[in-house]
Design a protein around this motif. Structure first.
Motif, PDB file in Angstrom:
ATOM      1  N   GLU A 112       0.900  -1.152  -0.138  1.00 41.34           N
ATOM      2  CA  GLU A 112      -0.076   0.060   0.081  1.00 41.34           C
ATOM      3  C   GLU A 112       1.071   1.257   0.020  1.00 41.34           C
ATOM      4  OE1 GLU A 112      -0.833   0.611   4.811  1.00 41.34           O
ATOM      5  OE2 GLU A 112      -2.084  -0.828   3.666  1.00 41.34           O
ATOM      6  N   VAL A 113       0.362   2.396  -0.357  1.00 43.24           N
ATOM      7  CA  VAL A 113       1.109   3.607  -0.356  1.00 43.24           C
ATOM      8  C   VAL A 113       1.586   3.853   1.229  1.00 43.24           C
ATOM      9  CG1 VAL A 113       1.035   6.231  -0.673  1.00 43.24           C
ATOM     10  CG2 VAL A 113      -0.350   4.636  -2.294  1.00 43.24           C
ATOM     11  N   GLY A 114       2.957   4.249   0.923  1.00 36.32           N
ATOM     12  CA  GLY A 114       3.736   4.373   2.418  1.00 36.32           C
ATOM     13  C   GLY A 114       4.685   3.088   2.815  1.00 36.32           C
ATOM     14  N   VAL A 115       4.361   2.192   2.131  1.00 38.21           N
ATOM     15  CA  VAL A 115       5.058   0.772   2.694  1.00 38.21           C
ATOM     16  C   VAL A 115       6.509   0.898   1.842  1.00 38.21           C
ATOM     17  CG1 VAL A 115       5.020  -1.986   2.550  1.00 38.21           C
ATOM     18  CG2 VAL A 115       2.924  -0.242   3.070  1.00 38.21           C
ATOM     19  N   GLU A 116       7.091   0.395   2.862  1.00 38.31           N
ATOM     20  CA  GLU A 116       8.657   0.116   2.246  1.00 38.31           C
ATOM     21  C   GLU A 116       8.863  -1.035   1.384  1.00 38.31           C
ATOM     22  OE1 GLU A 116      13.312  -0.403   3.924  1.00 38.31           O
ATOM     23  OE2 GLU A 116      11.710  -0.073   5.258  1.00 38.31           O
ATOM     24  N   ALA A 117       9.266  -0.974   0.307  1.00 37.26           N
ATOM     25  CA  ALA A 117       9.772  -2.313  -0.785  1.00 37.26           C
ATOM     26  C   ALA A 117      10.834  -2.024  -1.360  1.00 37.26           C
ATOM     27  CB  ALA A 117       8.254  -2.246  -1.534  1.00 37.26           C
ATOM     28  N   THR A 118      11.187  -3.032  -2.038  1.00 37.69           N
ATOM     29  CA  THR A 118      12.588  -3.188  -2.923  1.00 37.69           C
ATOM     30  C   THR A 118      12.003  -3.422  -4.347  1.00 37.69           C
ATOM     31  OG1 THR A 118      13.774  -3.580  -1.245  1.00 37.69           O
ATOM     32  CG2 THR A 118      14.732  -4.178  -3.222  1.00 37.69           C
ATOM     33  N   ALA A 119      12.444  -2.812  -5.195  1.00 38.19           N
ATOM     34  CA  ALA A 119      12.263  -3.200  -6.610  1.00 38.19           C
ATOM     35  C   ALA A 119      13.402  -4.031  -7.134  1.00 38.19           C
ATOM     36  CB  ALA A 119      11.813  -1.890  -7.495  1.00 38.19           C
ATOM     37  N   ARG A 120      13.374  -5.096  -7.906  1.00 39.57           N
ATOM     38  CA  ARG A 120      14.639  -5.639  -8.403  1.00 39.57           C
ATOM     39  C   ARG A 120      14.337  -5.706  -9.692  1.00 39.57           C
ATOM     40  NH1 ARG A 120      17.130  -7.541  -3.971  1.00 39.57           N
ATOM     41  NH2 ARG A 120      15.939  -8.038  -2.274  1.00 39.57           N
ATOM     42  N   VAL A 121      15.332  -5.542 -10.649  1.00 40.71           N
ATOM     43  CA  VAL A 121      15.142  -5.332 -12.042  1.00 40.71           C
ATOM     44  C   VAL A 121      16.056  -6.297 -12.641  1.00 40.71           C
ATOM     45  CG1 VAL A 121      15.537  -3.823 -14.009  1.00 40.71           C
ATOM     46  CG2 VAL A 121      14.724  -2.806 -11.706  1.00 40.71           C
ATOM     47  N   LYS A 122      15.655  -7.335 -13.644  1.00 37.07           N
ATOM     48  CA  LYS A 122      16.281  -8.012 -14.420  1.00 37.07           C
ATOM     49  C   LYS A 122      15.673  -7.831 -15.928  1.00 37.07           C
ATOM     50  CE  LYS A 122      17.330 -12.761 -15.143  1.00 37.07           C
ATOM     51  NZ  LYS A 122      17.454 -14.066 -15.136  1.00 37.07           N
ATOM     52  N   SER A 123      16.491  -7.492 -16.707  1.00 39.54           N
ATOM     53  CA  SER A 123      16.309  -7.079 -17.974  1.00 39.54           C
ATOM     54  C   SER A 123      15.193  -5.892 -18.044  1.00 39.54           C
ATOM     55  CB  SER A 123      15.804  -8.380 -18.672  1.00 39.54           C
ATOM     56  OG  SER A 123      15.562  -8.111 -20.029  1.00 39.54           O
ATOM     57  N   THR A 124      14.001  -6.292 -18.453  1.00 39.94           N
ATOM     58  CA  THR A 124      12.942  -5.300 -18.810  1.00 39.94           C
ATOM     59  C   THR A 124      11.792  -5.587 -17.510  1.00 39.94           C
ATOM     60  OG1 THR A 124      11.819  -6.471 -20.282  1.00 39.94           O
ATOM     61  CG2 THR A 124      13.480  -4.751 -20.915  1.00 39.94           C
ATOM     62  N   ASN A 125      12.188  -6.550 -16.719  1.00 36.66           N
ATOM     63  CA  ASN A 125      10.914  -6.903 -15.778  1.00 36.66           C
ATOM     64  C   ASN A 125      11.537  -6.234 -14.515  1.00 36.66           C
ATOM     65  OD1 ASN A 125       9.577  -8.372 -17.560  1.00 36.66           O
ATOM     66  ND2 ASN A 125      11.127 -10.295 -17.136  1.00 36.66           N
ATOM     67  N   VAL A 126      10.455  -5.600 -13.677  1.00 43.71           N
ATOM     68  CA  VAL A 126      10.509  -5.208 -12.391  1.00 43.71           C
ATOM     69  C   VAL A 126       9.956  -6.029 -11.335  1.00 43.71           C
ATOM     70  CG1 VAL A 126      10.546  -3.185 -10.894  1.00 43.71           C
ATOM     71  CG2 VAL A 126      10.999  -2.823 -13.139  1.00 43.71           C
ATOM     72  N   HIS A 127      10.378  -6.546 -10.304  1.00 41.15           N
ATOM     73  CA  HIS A 127       9.944  -7.458  -9.307  1.00 41.15           C
ATOM     74  C   HIS A 127       9.938  -6.868  -7.954  1.00 41.15           C
ATOM     75  CE1 HIS A 127      10.229 -10.957 -12.067  1.00 41.15           C
ATOM     76  NE2 HIS A 127      11.120 -10.339 -12.387  1.00 41.15           N
ATOM     77  N   ILE A 128       8.761  -6.642  -7.210  1.00 45.32           N
ATOM     78  CA  ILE A 128       8.671  -6.036  -6.187  1.00 45.32           C
ATOM     79  C   ILE A 128       8.790  -7.035  -5.052  1.00 45.32           C
ATOM     80  CG2 ILE A 128       7.107  -4.738  -4.497  1.00 45.32           C
ATOM     81  CD1 ILE A 128       8.065  -3.388  -7.126  1.00 45.32           C
ATOM     82  N   ASP A 129       9.623  -6.908  -3.841  1.00 44.77           N
ATOM     83  CA  ASP A 129       9.947  -7.531  -2.521  1.00 44.77           C
ATOM     84  C   ASP A 129       9.268  -6.550  -1.482  1.00 44.77           C
ATOM     85  OD1 ASP A 129      11.013  -9.587  -4.179  1.00 44.77           O
ATOM     86  OD2 ASP A 129      12.918  -8.851  -3.585  1.00 44.77           O
TER      87      ASP A 129
END
Length: 131
Positions: A112-129
């Motif tokens: 949700e807005v305001g939550v800490e998260a990490t975007a992990r990028v591989k090639s053209t995909n962005v994954h969220i942890d």
């Protein structure tokens, strides 16, 4: 609602804790005291402020930004939910990352807005942890 210490907020904004304290002292970002007396920033306030400083050209100090193993720790600034899919935006210092993922993944991660998260990028995909 998530809240962040000044030190954690500074890391997410890509500035030093001293800079974050000066911004708080100047009233640029709202803070409050938690039960332990520490100064904290509410997640939604931090999300809005991170977008504001990114749009205004960044922080007061020059900080090198790197992508260590293509990881971008930041804060969720926007979520658009559809019936099946979702769009999540993360502000990681001066970087705005957008990921398209399933609605189910957003719900499972508790994003949700305001939550800490990490975007992990591989090639053209962005994954969220969720951090």
């Amino acid at each position: 609602m998530e809240s962040y210490t000044i030190g954690r907020a500074a890391r997410l904004l890509g500035v030093s804790p001293d800079t974050a304290r000066r911004w708080a002292d100047a009233g640029r970002i709202a803070t409050r005291r938690d039960e332990g007396g520490r100064r904290v920033v509410d997640g939604r306030d931090l999300a809005a402020f991170s977008v504001e400083i990114a749009r205004s050209g960044g922080a007061d100090e020059e900080t090198p930004y790197t992508s260590v193993r293509n990881s971008f720790p930041g804060i969720v600034t926007a979520i658009k939910l559809g019936d099946v899919a979702a769009q999540v935006e993360i502000q990681a210092g001066p970087h705005r990352l957008v990921s398209l993922l399933t609605r189910e993944a957003v719900e499972e991660l508790g994003l949700e807005v305001g939550v800490e998260a990490t975007a992990r990028v591989k090639s053209t995909n962005v994954h969220i942890d969720r951090t």
